[in-house]
Design a protein around this motif. Sequence first.
Motif, PDB file in Angstrom:
ATOM      1  N   LYS A  55      16.794   3.451 -26.960  1.00 37.85           N
ATOM      2  CA  LYS A  55      16.848   4.518 -27.964  1.00 37.85           C
ATOM      3  C   LYS A  55      17.335   3.962 -29.293  1.00 37.85           C
ATOM      4  N   SER A  56      18.341   3.152 -29.238  1.00 38.62           N
ATOM      5  CA  SER A  56      18.935   2.596 -30.450  1.00 38.62           C
ATOM      6  C   SER A  56      18.111   1.443 -31.025  1.00 38.62           C
ATOM      7  N   SER A  57      17.793   0.466 -30.185  1.00 35.88           N
ATOM      8  CA  SER A  57      17.097  -0.716 -30.712  1.00 35.88           C
ATOM      9  C   SER A  57      15.682  -0.380 -31.186  1.00 35.88           C
ATOM     10  N   ALA A  58      14.976   0.456 -30.456  1.00 35.75           N
ATOM     11  CA  ALA A  58      13.624   0.831 -30.872  1.00 35.75           C
ATOM     12  C   ALA A  58      13.674   1.607 -32.185  1.00 35.75           C
TER      13      ALA A  58
ATOM     14  N   ALA B 250      10.804   7.422 -28.705  1.00 39.15           N
ATOM     15  CA  ALA B 250      10.570   8.773 -28.196  1.00 39.15           C
ATOM     16  C   ALA B 250      10.495   8.787 -26.668  1.00 39.15           C
ATOM     17  N   MET B 251       9.813   7.787 -26.106  1.00 37.78           N
ATOM     18  CA  MET B 251       9.719   7.725 -24.650  1.00 37.78           C
ATOM     19  C   MET B 251      11.077   7.424 -24.033  1.00 37.78           C
ATOM     20  N   ALA B 252      11.842   6.551 -24.654  1.00 38.57           N
ATOM     21  CA  ALA B 252      13.166   6.224 -24.139  1.00 38.57           C
ATOM     22  C   ALA B 252      14.065   7.463 -24.129  1.00 38.57           C
ATOM     23  N   ILE B 253      13.991   8.254 -25.171  1.00 38.59           N
ATOM     24  CA  ILE B 253      14.772   9.490 -25.235  1.00 38.59           C
ATOM     25  C   ILE B 253      14.342  10.444 -24.129  1.00 38.59           C
ATOM     26  N   GLU B 254      13.036  10.580 -23.946  1.00 39.81           N
ATOM     27  CA  GLU B 254      12.502  11.474 -22.913  1.00 39.81           C
ATOM     28  C   GLU B 254      12.947  11.050 -21.506  1.00 39.81           C
ATOM     29  N   ILE B 255      12.818   9.765 -21.213  1.00 42.97           N
ATOM     30  CA  ILE B 255      13.180   9.261 -19.881  1.00 42.97           C
ATOM     31  C   ILE B 255      14.689   9.327 -19.671  1.00 42.97           C
ATOM     32  N   ASP B 256      15.457   8.977 -20.696  1.00 40.56           N
ATOM     33  CA  ASP B 256      16.914   9.029 -20.585  1.00 40.56           C
ATOM     34  C   ASP B 256      17.371  10.462 -20.303  1.00 40.56           C
ATOM     35  N   THR B 257      16.793  11.400 -20.990  1.00 39.11           N
ATOM     36  CA  THR B 257      17.130  12.813 -20.777  1.00 39.11           C
ATOM     37  C   THR B 257      16.760  13.249 -19.366  1.00 39.11           C
ATOM     38  N   SER B 258      15.571  12.871 -18.941  1.00 35.19           N
ATOM     39  CA  SER B 258      15.112  13.210 -17.590  1.00 35.19           C
ATOM     40  C   SER B 258      16.034  12.612 -16.531  1.00 35.19           C
ATOM     41  N   ALA B 259      16.439  11.367 -16.744  1.00 30.11           N
ATOM     42  CA  ALA B 259      17.325  10.697 -15.784  1.00 30.11           C
ATOM     43  C   ALA B 259      18.690  11.379 -15.741  1.00 30.11           C
ATOM     44  N   LYS B 260      19.190  11.767 -16.900  1.00 28.56           N
ATOM     45  CA  LYS B 260      20.487  12.437 -16.944  1.00 28.56           C
ATOM     46  C   LYS B 260      20.438  13.796 -16.246  1.00 28.56           C
ATOM     47  N   LEU B 261      19.266  14.403 -16.235  1.00 28.35           N
ATOM     48  CA  LEU B 261      19.097  15.687 -15.560  1.00 28.35           C
ATOM     49  C   LEU B 261      18.847  15.510 -14.068  1.00 28.35           C
ATOM     50  N   GLY B 262      18.789  14.250 -13.619  1.00 32.87           N
ATOM     51  CA  GLY B 262      18.615  13.975 -12.194  1.00 32.87           C
ATOM     52  C   GLY B 262      17.207  14.159 -11.686  1.00 32.87           C
ATOM     53  N   GLN B 263      16.236  14.055 -12.563  1.00 28.92           N
ATOM     54  CA  GLN B 263      14.836  14.237 -12.167  1.00 28.92           C
ATOM     55  C   GLN B 263      14.267  12.926 -11.628  1.00 28.92           C
TER      56      GLN B 263
END
Length: 114
Positions: free
Chosen positions: A59-62, A72-85
């Motif tokens: 998220k930061s380096s990109a 954008a993809m890193a943010i999406e995946i990070d959010t999904s992972a934090k939600l336990g999906q």
Amino acid sequence: MKIQNSAKLEQLSHEIGAENVPILLNIFLSELAQYIDTLSMQTDDSNNEYLKDICHALKSSAASFGAEKLCAMAIEIDTSAKLGQRSEYREHRVQLIALLRETQQCYHKLLASD
């Protein structure tokens, strides 16, 4: 959404000096290569933590290098992972590897043109 935001790279160049951009881009490209290698070797689709860690770092380096699509993809995946999906792990891993490769190619061309 673009792979590379040229305006962001121009801003970075002004902030750190044009002579330093290639050095930092090479470090960024090395990180991308490491992520590709590690994600490609993973066969355990339950390992959500590593994917989350990569995306958190990306998220930061990109964003710093104007790699908008990757950010954008890193943010999406990070959010999904934090939600336990976890059910989306395999799909996210495959998509991220493909985008990492695409971003890597784009930025290698940028370095080659300098």
